[in-house]
Design a protein around this motif. Sequence first.
Motif, mmCIF file in Angstrom:
data_model
loop_
_atom_site.group_PDB
_atom_site.id
_atom_site.type_symbol
_atom_site.label_atom_id
_atom_site.label_comp_id
_atom_site.label_asym_id
_atom_site.label_seq_id
_atom_site.Cartn_x
_atom_site.Cartn_y
_atom_site.Cartn_z
ATOM 1 N N TRP A 19 0.620 6.590 -6.941
ATOM 2 C CA TRP A 19 -0.592 7.341 -7.265
ATOM 3 C C TRP A 19 -0.458 8.822 -6.894
ATOM 4 N N ASP A 20 0.618 9.210 -6.206
ATOM 5 C CA ASP A 20 0.842 10.606 -5.841
ATOM 6 C C ASP A 20 1.088 11.436 -7.101
ATOM 7 N N CYS A 67 2.150 1.865 -3.453
ATOM 8 C CA CYS A 67 1.061 2.260 -4.354
ATOM 9 C C CYS A 67 0.639 3.705 -4.100
ATOM 10 N N GLU A 68 0.606 4.127 -2.837
ATOM 11 C CA GLU A 68 0.294 5.526 -2.525
ATOM 12 C C GLU A 68 1.303 6.457 -3.182
ATOM 13 N N GLU A 69 2.574 6.069 -3.146
ATOM 14 C CA GLU A 69 3.617 6.893 -3.769
ATOM 15 C C GLU A 69 3.457 6.931 -5.290
ATOM 16 N N SER A 122 4.715 11.709 -8.618
ATOM 17 C CA SER A 122 5.458 10.454 -8.793
ATOM 18 C C SER A 122 6.117 10.323 -10.154
ATOM 19 N N LYS A 138 0.814 -1.217 0.000
ATOM 20 C CA LYS A 138 0.000 0.000 0.000
ATOM 21 C C LYS A 138 0.851 1.273 0.000
ATOM 22 N N ARG A 139 1.925 1.271 0.773
ATOM 23 C CA ARG A 139 2.758 2.468 0.846
ATOM 24 C C ARG A 139 3.331 2.816 -0.529
#
Length: 151
Positions: A46-47, A42-44, A50, A39-40
């Motif tokens: 989707w930022d 993927c969050e990066e 990125s 998840k971490r």
Amino acid sequence: MARHARALGDGAASPRPRGAAADELYMWHRSRRHTNTNKRLCEEIWDKGSGYTRNDRDVLSFFFYNAPPGEGPVKKSFAEIADQLEMKAITVGRCVRKLETGNLLLPTWKVGRTTFYRPNPLLNYDGASAQQRAAAFGVPVPLVPYPEVAG
């Protein structure tokens, strides 16, 4: 346990295996396979900063949800992927090359001039945790932000 059964809605609990069986592939009641996702990371991805575009993320998501269990590749051509994602095949090709450069997609095998890809197991894996640990050994680390943006 009763709480879990109520959540399923039919009173039939499907308890999670314990001990040695806990490392086996787990299927939720009345559902299909599930994947382990970082998840971490993927969050990066989707930022906004990125370096990966909406098309890149759509293509990456397609590989997440269409990869077979284990380390097998997604056996679809860029044209088939483009048709499902409603984009041009050349756009899918560019996105795949960018995702490969960022180590988010890994080339698995080649047939003629066609290369088949799978998601990096450090990012997403469809299988038991022991299999994921084995698959992730020696795999390149995903590059987030995209090298163009980081450099």
